[in-house]
Design a protein around this motif. Structure first.
Motif, PDB file in Angstrom:
ATOM      1  N   SER A  33      24.587  46.993  39.699  1.00 40.44           N
ATOM      2  CA  SER A  33      24.625  46.260  38.435  1.00 40.44           C
ATOM      3  C   SER A  33      26.044  45.835  38.113  1.00 40.44           C
ATOM      4  O   SER A  33      26.796  46.532  37.418  1.00 40.44           O
ATOM      5  N   PHE A  34      26.386  44.671  38.581  1.00 45.22           N
ATOM      6  CA  PHE A  34      27.741  44.149  38.465  1.00 45.22           C
ATOM      7  C   PHE A  34      28.236  44.170  37.033  1.00 45.22           C
ATOM      8  O   PHE A  34      29.383  44.537  36.758  1.00 45.22           O
ATOM      9  N   SER A  35      27.397  43.774  36.097  1.00 47.60           N
ATOM     10  CA  SER A  35      27.835  43.609  34.721  1.00 47.60           C
ATOM     11  C   SER A  35      28.245  44.919  34.053  1.00 47.60           C
ATOM     12  O   SER A  35      28.878  44.907  33.005  1.00 47.60           O
ATOM     13  N   ARG A  36      27.908  46.048  34.640  1.00 43.88           N
ATOM     14  CA  ARG A  36      28.219  47.342  34.046  1.00 43.88           C
ATOM     15  C   ARG A  36      29.574  47.889  34.464  1.00 43.88           C
ATOM     16  O   ARG A  36      29.974  48.968  34.004  1.00 43.88           O
ATOM     17  N   TYR A  37      30.302  47.175  35.314  1.00 43.79           N
ATOM     18  CA  TYR A  37      31.526  47.739  35.874  1.00 43.79           C
ATOM     19  C   TYR A  37      32.753  46.886  35.604  1.00 43.79           C
ATOM     20  O   TYR A  37      32.718  45.660  35.734  1.00 43.79           O
ATOM     21  N   THR A  38      33.825  47.554  35.249  1.00 46.20           N
ATOM     22  CA  THR A  38      35.122  46.905  35.158  1.00 46.20           C
ATOM     23  C   THR A  38      35.520  46.381  36.540  1.00 46.20           C
ATOM     24  O   THR A  38      35.266  47.035  37.562  1.00 46.20           O
ATOM     25  N   MET A  39      36.136  45.197  36.535  1.00 48.03           N
ATOM     26  CA  MET A  39      36.590  44.586  37.783  1.00 48.03           C
ATOM     27  C   MET A  39      38.088  44.330  37.708  1.00 48.03           C
ATOM     28  O   MET A  39      38.626  44.041  36.635  1.00 48.03           O
ATOM     29  N   SER A  58      37.144  44.049  31.519  1.00 46.99           N
ATOM     30  CA  SER A  58      36.214  45.122  31.210  1.00 46.99           C
ATOM     31  C   SER A  58      34.791  44.739  31.580  1.00 46.99           C
ATOM     32  O   SER A  58      34.464  43.563  31.745  1.00 46.99           O
ATOM     33  N   TRP A  59      33.936  45.763  31.647  1.00 45.36           N
ATOM     34  CA  TRP A  59      32.559  45.537  32.053  1.00 45.36           C
ATOM     35  C   TRP A  59      31.852  44.592  31.096  1.00 45.36           C
ATOM     36  O   TRP A  59      30.980  43.826  31.496  1.00 45.36           O
ATOM     37  N   GLY A  60      32.203  44.602  29.819  1.00 43.70           N
ATOM     38  CA  GLY A  60      31.581  43.704  28.855  1.00 43.70           C
ATOM     39  C   GLY A  60      32.293  42.374  28.720  1.00 43.70           C
ATOM     40  O   GLY A  60      31.873  41.524  27.929  1.00 43.70           O
ATOM     41  N   ALA A  61      33.370  42.204  29.502  1.00 45.73           N
ATOM     42  CA  ALA A  61      34.180  40.981  29.498  1.00 45.73           C
ATOM     43  C   ALA A  61      34.886  40.737  28.177  1.00 45.73           C
ATOM     44  O   ALA A  61      35.439  39.666  27.958  1.00 45.73           O
ATOM     45  N   GLY A  62      34.920  41.748  27.317  1.00 44.48           N
ATOM     46  CA  GLY A  62      35.577  41.566  26.033  1.00 44.48           C
ATOM     47  C   GLY A  62      37.053  41.871  26.057  1.00 44.48           C
ATOM     48  O   GLY A  62      37.784  41.514  25.137  1.00 44.48           O
ATOM     49  N   ILE A 115      42.011  36.190  34.339  1.00 47.11           N
ATOM     50  CA  ILE A 115      40.851  36.813  34.977  1.00 47.11           C
ATOM     51  C   ILE A 115      39.619  36.527  34.129  1.00 47.11           C
ATOM     52  O   ILE A 115      39.687  36.519  32.891  1.00 47.11           O
ATOM     53  N   SER A 116      38.505  36.274  34.809  1.00 49.14           N
ATOM     54  CA  SER A 116      37.247  36.038  34.110  1.00 49.14           C
ATOM     55  C   SER A 116      36.110  36.516  35.004  1.00 49.14           C
ATOM     56  O   SER A 116      36.311  36.813  36.175  1.00 49.14           O
ATOM     57  N   ARG A 117      34.923  36.580  34.414  1.00 46.30           N
ATOM     58  CA  ARG A 117      33.769  37.014  35.200  1.00 46.30           C
ATOM     59  C   ARG A 117      32.532  36.264  34.760  1.00 46.30           C
ATOM     60  O   ARG A 117      32.402  35.853  33.608  1.00 46.30           O
ATOM     61  N   ASP A 118      31.604  36.117  35.703  1.00 47.55           N
ATOM     62  CA  ASP A 118      30.301  35.521  35.445  1.00 47.55           C
ATOM     63  C   ASP A 118      29.270  36.552  35.876  1.00 47.55           C
ATOM     64  O   ASP A 118      29.045  36.742  37.074  1.00 47.55           O
ATOM     65  N   ASN A 119      28.668  37.216  34.902  1.00 47.16           N
ATOM     66  CA  ASN A 119      27.741  38.297  35.216  1.00 47.16           C
ATOM     67  C   ASN A 119      26.386  37.807  35.720  1.00 47.16           C
ATOM     68  O   ASN A 119      25.584  38.609  36.194  1.00 47.16           O
ATOM     69  N   VAL A 120      26.139  36.514  35.606  1.00 46.45           N
ATOM     70  CA  VAL A 120      24.914  35.942  36.185  1.00 46.45           C
ATOM     71  C   VAL A 120      25.117  35.716  37.678  1.00 46.45           C
ATOM     72  O   VAL A 120      24.236  35.984  38.493  1.00 46.45           O
ATOM     73  N   LYS A 121      26.297  35.248  38.028  1.00 49.16           N
ATOM     74  CA  LYS A 121      26.614  34.977  39.423  1.00 49.16           C
ATOM     75  C   LYS A 121      27.212  36.194  40.135  1.00 49.16           C
ATOM     76  O   LYS A 121      27.535  36.117  41.326  1.00 49.16           O
ATOM     77  N   ASN A 122      27.396  37.301  39.407  1.00 51.40           N
ATOM     78  CA  ASN A 122      28.003  38.503  39.992  1.00 51.40           C
ATOM     79  C   ASN A 122      29.349  38.190  40.641  1.00 51.40           C
ATOM     80  O   ASN A 122      29.631  38.638  41.771  1.00 51.40           O
ATOM     81  N   ASN A 162      29.972  51.224  32.664  1.00 49.50           N
ATOM     82  CA  ASN A 162      30.189  51.123  31.221  1.00 49.50           C
ATOM     83  C   ASN A 162      31.470  51.817  30.774  1.00 49.50           C
ATOM     84  O   ASN A 162      31.524  52.483  29.732  1.00 49.50           O
ATOM     85  N   TYR A 163      32.517  51.656  31.557  1.00 43.40           N
ATOM     86  CA  TYR A 163      33.791  52.328  31.250  1.00 43.40           C
ATOM     87  C   TYR A 163      34.943  51.374  31.464  1.00 43.40           C
ATOM     88  O   TYR A 163      35.027  50.690  32.486  1.00 43.40           O
ATOM     89  N   TYR A 164      35.834  51.348  30.483  1.00 46.63           N
ATOM     90  CA  TYR A 164      37.076  50.575  30.600  1.00 46.63           C
ATOM     91  C   TYR A 164      38.163  51.425  29.972  1.00 46.63           C
ATOM     92  O   TYR A 164      38.081  51.817  28.808  1.00 46.63           O
ATOM     93  N   SER A 165      39.211  51.695  30.728  1.00 43.22           N
ATOM     94  CA  SER A 165      40.241  52.634  30.284  1.00 43.22           C
ATOM     95  C   SER A 165      41.179  52.049  29.250  1.00 43.22           C
ATOM     96  O   SER A 165      41.971  52.763  28.636  1.00 43.22           O
ATOM     97  N   GLY A 166      41.133  50.738  29.101  1.00 48.77           N
ATOM     98  CA  GLY A 166      42.063  50.091  28.195  1.00 48.77           C
ATOM     99  C   GLY A 166      43.060  49.236  28.931  1.00 48.77           C
ATOM    100  O   GLY A 166      43.594  48.266  28.381  1.00 48.77           O
ATOM    101  N   THR A 167      43.310  49.626  30.171  1.00 50.43           N
ATOM    102  CA  THR A 167      44.183  48.811  31.008  1.00 50.43           C
ATOM    103  C   THR A 167      43.600  48.611  32.402  1.00 50.43           C
ATOM    104  O   THR A 167      43.823  47.583  33.003  1.00 50.43           O
ATOM    105  N   ALA A 168      42.863  49.632  32.890  1.00 52.43           N
ATOM    106  CA  ALA A 168      42.324  49.610  34.249  1.00 52.43           C
ATOM    107  C   ALA A 168      43.424  49.328  35.253  1.00 52.43           C
ATOM    108  O   ALA A 168      43.235  48.584  36.220  1.00 52.43           O
ATOM    109  N   TYR A 169      44.561  49.945  35.028  1.00 52.35           N
ATOM    110  CA  TYR A 169      45.785  49.664  35.776  1.00 52.35           C
ATOM    111  C   TYR A 169      45.846  50.407  37.103  1.00 52.35           C
ATOM    112  O   TYR A 169      46.457  49.941  38.054  1.00 52.35           O
ATOM    113  N   TYR A 170      45.216  51.580  37.160  1.00 44.14           N
ATOM    114  CA  TYR A 170      45.396  52.461  38.310  1.00 44.14           C
ATOM    115  C   TYR A 170      44.339  52.262  39.374  1.00 44.14           C
ATOM    116  O   TYR A 170      43.153  52.160  39.083  1.00 44.14           O
ATOM    117  N   ALA A 171      44.789  52.228  40.610  1.00 45.35           N
ATOM    118  CA  ALA A 171      43.876  51.994  41.731  1.00 45.35           C
ATOM    119  C   ALA A 171      42.788  53.062  41.805  1.00 45.35           C
ATOM    120  O   ALA A 171      41.671  52.773  42.249  1.00 45.35           O
TER     121      ALA A 171
END
Length: 128
Positions: A28-34, A52-56, A70-77, A103-112
Motif C-alpha cells: 500500500s504505497f499511500s501508507r508510507y513515507t517516501m 509524508s505518507w499523507g502527502a501533507g 518532491i511530490s507523489r501520486d498515490n493513484v499511480k504509486n 502511517n508514520y512520518y518522523s517530521g523530517t524523515a532525514y535518516y536512512a
C-alpha cells in the motif's frame, strides 16, 4: 516485498532541470513515507527530500531547498523529484526509498534507517 524503480536521470547542463520518477509496487504505497537520497563518488549517501505518507508534509536538505520539489501520486504509486536550477555539485546517483513503518512520518524523515526499501538508483550528471 517492495520494488522501487527510478527513472529520469541523465546528463544536463548547469541551470537545467530534470524530473526523477520512482514507481513503487508490492504494498500500500499511500501508507508510507517516501524519500530521495543521493550519493556522489567518494561521498556518503545523503538525504535530499521526503514526503509524508499523507502527502501533507515535505522536508528538504538545505542544499536543495528552493530548487527541488518532491511530490507523489498515490493513484499511480509514484513519487517524483523535480530538480530545477541544477548545479554541478548535484551530480550523484539518486535513490528512491520507502519508509519501513506504515502511517508514520518522523517530521523530517532525514535518516536512512527510517527507510526499509531502496531502488537501484539513477545517475544524474550536471555539467558546468
Amino acid at each position: 516485498q517492495v520494488q522501487l524503480v527510478e527513472s529520469g536521470g541523465g546528463l544536463v547542463q548547469a541551470g537545467g532541470s530534470l524530473r526523477l520518477s520512482c514507481a513503487a509496487s508490492g504494498r500500500s504505497f499511500s501508507r508510507y513515507t517516501m524519500g530521495w537520497f543521493r550519493q556522489a563518488p567518494g561521498k556518503e549517501r545523503e538525504f535530499v527530500a521526503a514526503i509524508s505518507w499523507g502527502a501533507g508534509s515535505t522536508s528538504y536538505a538545505d542544499s536543495v531547498k528552493g530548487r527541488f520539489t518532491i511530490s507523489r501520486d498515490n493513484v499511480k504509486n509514484t513519487v517524483y523529484l523535480q530538480m530545477n536550477s541544477l548545479k554541478p555539485e548535484d551530480t550523484a546517483v539518486y535513490y528512491c526509498a520507502a519508509g519501513s513503518r506504515p502511517n508514520y512520518y518522523s517530521g523530517t524523515a532525514y535518516y536512512a534507517n527510517e527507510y526499509g526499501y531502496w531502488g537501484q538508483g539513477t545517475q544524474v550528471t550536471v555539467s558546468s
